[in-house]
Design a protein around this motif. Structure first.
Motif, mmCIF file in Angstrom:
data_model
loop_
_atom_site.group_PDB
_atom_site.id
_atom_site.type_symbol
_atom_site.label_atom_id
_atom_site.label_comp_id
_atom_site.label_asym_id
_atom_site.label_seq_id
_atom_site.Cartn_x
_atom_site.Cartn_y
_atom_site.Cartn_z
ATOM 1 N N ARG A 91 -12.991 9.608 5.991
ATOM 2 C CA ARG A 91 -12.177 10.454 5.128
ATOM 3 C C ARG A 91 -13.045 11.247 4.163
ATOM 4 N NH1 ARG A 91 -7.290 6.937 4.483
ATOM 5 N NH2 ARG A 91 -8.948 5.624 3.679
ATOM 6 N N ALA A 110 -2.097 -3.618 8.977
ATOM 7 C CA ALA A 110 -0.774 -3.004 9.080
ATOM 8 C C ALA A 110 -0.567 -1.921 8.030
ATOM 9 C CB ALA A 110 0.311 -4.075 8.945
ATOM 10 N N HIS A 111 -1.445 -1.858 7.026
ATOM 11 C CA HIS A 111 -1.197 -0.966 5.894
ATOM 12 C C HIS A 111 -2.278 0.079 5.658
ATOM 13 C CE1 HIS A 111 2.336 -3.274 4.761
ATOM 14 N NE2 HIS A 111 1.634 -4.344 5.070
ATOM 15 N N LEU A 112 -3.204 0.226 6.599
ATOM 16 C CA LEU A 112 -4.149 1.334 6.482
ATOM 17 C C LEU A 112 -3.423 2.623 6.848
ATOM 18 C CD1 LEU A 112 -7.373 -0.220 8.081
ATOM 19 C CD2 LEU A 112 -6.883 0.136 5.658
ATOM 20 N N ARG A 113 -4.076 3.764 6.558
ATOM 21 C CA ARG A 113 -3.501 5.066 6.920
ATOM 22 C C ARG A 113 -4.433 5.729 7.913
ATOM 23 N NH1 ARG A 113 0.473 5.850 3.317
ATOM 24 N NH2 ARG A 113 0.866 7.877 4.198
ATOM 25 N N HIS A 154 -13.429 -5.137 -2.394
ATOM 26 C CA HIS A 154 -14.056 -4.254 -1.411
ATOM 27 C C HIS A 154 -13.479 -2.851 -1.370
ATOM 28 C CE1 HIS A 154 -16.438 -7.550 0.175
ATOM 29 N NE2 HIS A 154 -15.371 -8.304 0.028
ATOM 30 N N ARG A 214 -2.466 -4.447 -3.612
ATOM 31 C CA ARG A 214 -2.103 -3.642 -2.446
ATOM 32 C C ARG A 214 -1.578 -2.281 -2.889
ATOM 33 N NH1 ARG A 214 1.589 -7.262 1.249
ATOM 34 N NH2 ARG A 214 1.274 -5.464 2.609
ATOM 35 N N ARG A 236 -11.820 -5.379 8.494
ATOM 36 C CA ARG A 236 -12.434 -4.986 7.229
ATOM 37 C C ARG A 236 -13.467 -3.891 7.458
ATOM 38 N NH1 ARG A 236 -14.261 -10.314 4.260
ATOM 39 N NH2 ARG A 236 -14.654 -8.763 2.647
ATOM 40 N N MET A 241 -11.616 -0.763 7.890
ATOM 41 C CA MET A 241 -11.125 -0.235 6.606
ATOM 42 C C MET A 241 -12.218 0.565 5.893
ATOM 43 S SD MET A 241 -9.479 -2.447 3.446
ATOM 44 C CE MET A 241 -9.698 -1.907 1.730
ATOM 45 N N ASP A 268 -5.949 5.656 -1.890
ATOM 46 C CA ASP A 268 -5.876 6.606 -0.770
ATOM 47 C C ASP A 268 -5.192 7.900 -1.202
ATOM 48 O OD1 ASP A 268 -7.195 5.032 1.035
ATOM 49 O OD2 ASP A 268 -5.416 4.412 2.155
ATOM 50 N N MET A 312 -4.516 -0.251 -3.744
ATOM 51 C CA MET A 312 -5.216 0.230 -2.548
ATOM 52 C C MET A 312 -4.556 1.498 -2.007
ATOM 53 S SD MET A 312 -5.959 -1.933 0.979
ATOM 54 C CE MET A 312 -6.008 -1.064 2.576
ATOM 55 N N TYR A 324 -18.272 1.379 6.052
ATOM 56 C CA TYR A 324 -18.513 2.609 5.290
ATOM 57 C C TYR A 324 -19.926 3.134 5.541
ATOM 58 C CZ TYR A 324 -18.366 5.833 1.305
ATOM 59 O OH TYR A 324 -18.380 6.943 0.509
ATOM 60 N N GLU A 354 -17.919 -6.464 6.787
ATOM 61 C CA GLU A 354 -16.907 -6.211 5.764
ATOM 62 C C GLU A 354 -16.838 -4.711 5.493
ATOM 63 O OE1 GLU A 354 -19.542 -7.814 2.011
ATOM 64 O OE2 GLU A 354 -18.488 -9.261 3.278
ATOM 65 N N GLN A 355 -15.989 -4.316 4.534
ATOM 66 C CA GLN A 355 -15.716 -2.898 4.304
ATOM 67 C C GLN A 355 -16.998 -2.089 4.131
ATOM 68 O OE1 GLN A 355 -13.915 -5.419 3.105
ATOM 69 N NE2 GLN A 355 -11.812 -4.837 2.690
ATOM 70 N N GLU A 356 -17.942 -2.609 3.342
ATOM 71 C CA GLU A 356 -19.178 -1.889 3.051
ATOM 72 C C GLU A 356 -19.955 -1.583 4.334
ATOM 73 O OE1 GLU A 356 -17.861 -4.406 1.522
ATOM 74 O OE2 GLU A 356 -17.762 -3.916 -0.614
ATOM 75 N N VAL A 384 -2.480 -7.987 6.109
ATOM 76 C CA VAL A 384 -2.441 -7.355 4.800
ATOM 77 C C VAL A 384 -3.309 -6.096 4.761
ATOM 78 C CG1 VAL A 384 -4.318 -8.621 3.694
ATOM 79 C CG2 VAL A 384 -2.326 -7.965 2.360
ATOM 80 N N ILE A 385 -4.265 -6.017 5.666
ATOM 81 C CA ILE A 385 -5.085 -4.819 5.781
ATOM 82 C C ILE A 385 -4.610 -3.954 6.947
ATOM 83 C CG2 ILE A 385 -7.387 -3.984 6.413
ATOM 84 C CD1 ILE A 385 -8.559 -6.278 4.805
ATOM 85 N N ASP A 413 -12.578 4.855 5.083
ATOM 86 C CA ASP A 413 -12.980 5.509 3.823
ATOM 87 C C ASP A 413 -14.134 6.478 4.058
ATOM 88 O OD1 ASP A 413 -11.091 4.324 2.253
ATOM 89 O OD2 ASP A 413 -12.439 2.876 1.305
ATOM 90 N N GLN A 470 0.806 -1.215 0.000
ATOM 91 C CA GLN A 470 0.000 0.000 0.000
ATOM 92 C C GLN A 470 0.845 1.274 0.000
ATOM 93 O OE1 GLN A 470 -0.709 -2.796 1.672
ATOM 94 N NE2 GLN A 470 -2.893 -3.035 2.028
ATOM 95 N N GLU A 471 1.877 1.289 0.835
ATOM 96 C CA GLU A 471 2.713 2.478 0.973
ATOM 97 C C GLU A 471 3.343 2.858 -0.369
ATOM 98 O OE1 GLU A 471 2.459 -0.076 2.911
ATOM 99 O OE2 GLU A 471 2.069 0.664 4.939
ATOM 100 N N ARG A 501 -13.278 1.062 -2.892
ATOM 101 C CA ARG A 501 -14.302 1.954 -3.425
ATOM 102 C C ARG A 501 -13.699 2.765 -4.554
ATOM 103 N NH1 ARG A 501 -18.380 1.644 0.070
ATOM 104 N NH2 ARG A 501 -19.524 3.219 -1.055
#
Lengths: 348, 348
Positions: B268, B291-294, A292, A258, B258, B261, A265, A261, B238, B233-235, B288-289, B265, A234-235, A294
């Motif tokens: 934001r 650790a990599h969100l912002r 999943h 990834r 999820r 995540m 962002d 994704m 959101y 899940e993500q939806e 995989v999700i 969105d 992602q980064e 958007r």
């Protein structure tokens, strides 16, 4: 209390029980179980034995049966991390489904890439007289073939021998790269960027080659200023946004989902929309992410399930191949909503 | 060419080769291999046999050895989808590491929840005289125990018998829910929402109970208007944003990563920041999700590796348990950056 209390109850049904119920000798039961076609046993007695086995719920000893037949119905699967990575577990799934179809059972060993564990795992499989071994890695790469693998039949799955002297099945990275790029071309884009990984690998080289081939076939000149390298997560995608926008690209092929994704962002932070301001295609089809986002991400799938299934078919000789053949499996496009409708974009 | 060409070359080393090299009889080699302690073999001959085995690279036939000993060194793992879900593959990993530690090998069968495949898989394992079977599901739930499982020792992993008559190991959902909520309380929040799943399940009930217990211990009154249900899940995340913001919550515990995540969105899109405008904690630790969100997501981990390892220890009697015991494994918090520093928030 101790775990002794979990011992199952009841006396297991023996071959003697079957013989008594069927009114035959234990030797006859054994011959029926081991499927000795030439043994002189009447159809009537054979039928009574089978009926008794069913009624009593007798479970033949597969260890004895395998010993008599001289081989087992096992296929070994040695993996460096396959059972523990997010989606390569599909290799196990495909291998197992295909193995079962042919009456084989999968022995799975995960080695975490540790050479001792690997040697031990292969040794264990050889001692169990496996029909053969699939040797697999969790991402597509060159892999030195462990010497002991050559004591049996084997197929490399998602990896290949750098010496080109071993049968292997891997994803078709070039075709996958072409497919991803073609989706963007078909949507009318001509200024198409690629965010590739920083790591040299078959995925890096193959997808870039496919990208170039697709552009060339469409009569679009290759522009090196549209090729970016980034960390394949992602980064990496997030950090590529400024350079991507400065390049004037209207569409981008990301090395994996990834990266896409992170790019989402970064584009959103700039107030940009997908696919209106930037069409995006990923790679991998990592469901938990791609389906999943958007908008949901159009991508190209890594064919893990099929790699496992194909590996078994090659091992068993169901699918023919040369002993040094590198077989490729196509990476199919998965259409979602990150490219949008076909449109015409003026060439920059 | 056919796959015949992949046949390995060379004559396999036999017991006779070992006997000749060691200057002993084949019977003596057999006794050494099968570890017959009482057999009258001099240490010298035994040493020569072992040396010959090593030098020649002889692989004893485990099928024969198992038959002599009357049992195999297999542990079966039957899973409904475990090898194919993004992260529950860690159950296999933990089970295998622990099995190897005790000299056992894992036989893995994935059944896709199909009852016929399940019966066949368990039958195959029983015929191979497995030491026992781990029966596992890919998410924590009640599961009817297949009758044939009771023909051997077994442990349910990540599932439990609704009749409470089977040993099982599952994640501690209540403790996990407490831990997630406590992180938000420790950071000074008092108006803490929970976005739970819409699906009744041990995770749904357990995490909510843990949330309530943590609030109660902190002297914060439970407010039903802060409890939301959403698709896990993500939806779902959101779509919960408007209601969440209307509730006046300053922090939220999401049913899984999820959901978090999707919530990211949604927040934001409203121009809001994490953790400044909303502190967020997830559940699962899907690397995989999360650790990599912002910003990277603080969450609570599902202990899949430990569930697999613990299941093996219970099966082998290394860890004692009652035959009907439901053992729980703690869900550890994983700190990242979505909660922020401790602060004081006025009670609403």
């Amino acid at each position: 209390m101790t775990s002794e209390t979990t011992q199952h109850s009841g006396h297991p049904v023996t071959m003697r029980d079957v013989a008594e119920a069927a009114g035959v000798s234990i030797a006859t039961v054994s011959l029926v179980i081991n499927d000795k076609k030439n043994a002189r046993i009447g159809d009537d007695a054979r039928g009574r034995v089978r009926e008794a086995i069913r009624t009593l719920g007798y479970r033949p000893n597969a260890l004895a049966k395998n010993l008599v037949s001289g081989h087992s119905k096992f296929i070994g699967l040695v993996a460096d991390a396959i059972a523990t990575t997010p989606f390569a577990g599909q290799i196990i799934h495909g291998a197992q489904d295909e193995a079962w179809k042919h009456g084989y059972v999968l022995l799975v060993a995960n080695t975490d890439g540790n050479a001792d564990a690997e040697r031990e795992a292969i040794g264990m499989m050889l001692e169990h007289k496996v029909r053969g071994i699939l040797y697999s890695t969790w991402y597509h790469r060159a892999a030195a073939v462990p010497e002991s693998l050559r004591e049996t039949d084997f197929v490399l799955v998602d990896c290949f021998s750098p010496d080109g002297d071993a049968p292997a099945v891997v994803p078709d990275e070039v075709q996958g790269g072409r497919a991803a790029t073609q989706l963007l071309i078909d949507s009318g884009h001509t200024r198409i960027a690629i965010i590739n990984t920083t790591t040299p690998s078959p995925a890096h080289e193959g997808r870039l080659l496919g990208y170039r081939e697709a552009l060339e076939d469409a009569g679009i000149a290759f522009d090196p200023s549209l090729v970016f390298d980034a960390l394949p997560e992602q980064e990496g995608g997030y950090d590529s946004v400024d350079a991507l926008l400065a390049s004037g690209a209207t569409a981008v092929f990301c090395h994996n989902d990834r990266v896409a994704m992170g790019l989402y962002d970064g584009l959103r932070r700039r107030g940009l929309s997908i696919p209106e301001d930037m069409a995006v295609v990923g790679f991998d089809n990592q469901e938990v992410i791609a389906a999943h986002l958007r908008p949901p991400l159009t991508t190209v799938a890594l064919p893990h399930y099929e790699l496992g299934a194909k590996g078994v078919r090659m091992l068993l000789g169901v699918d023919e191949h040369r002993r040094d053949e590198l077989v490729t499996v196509a990476c199919p496009p998965v259409l979602r909503e990150s490219i949008g409708e076909a449109r015409r974009v003026p060439t920059a």
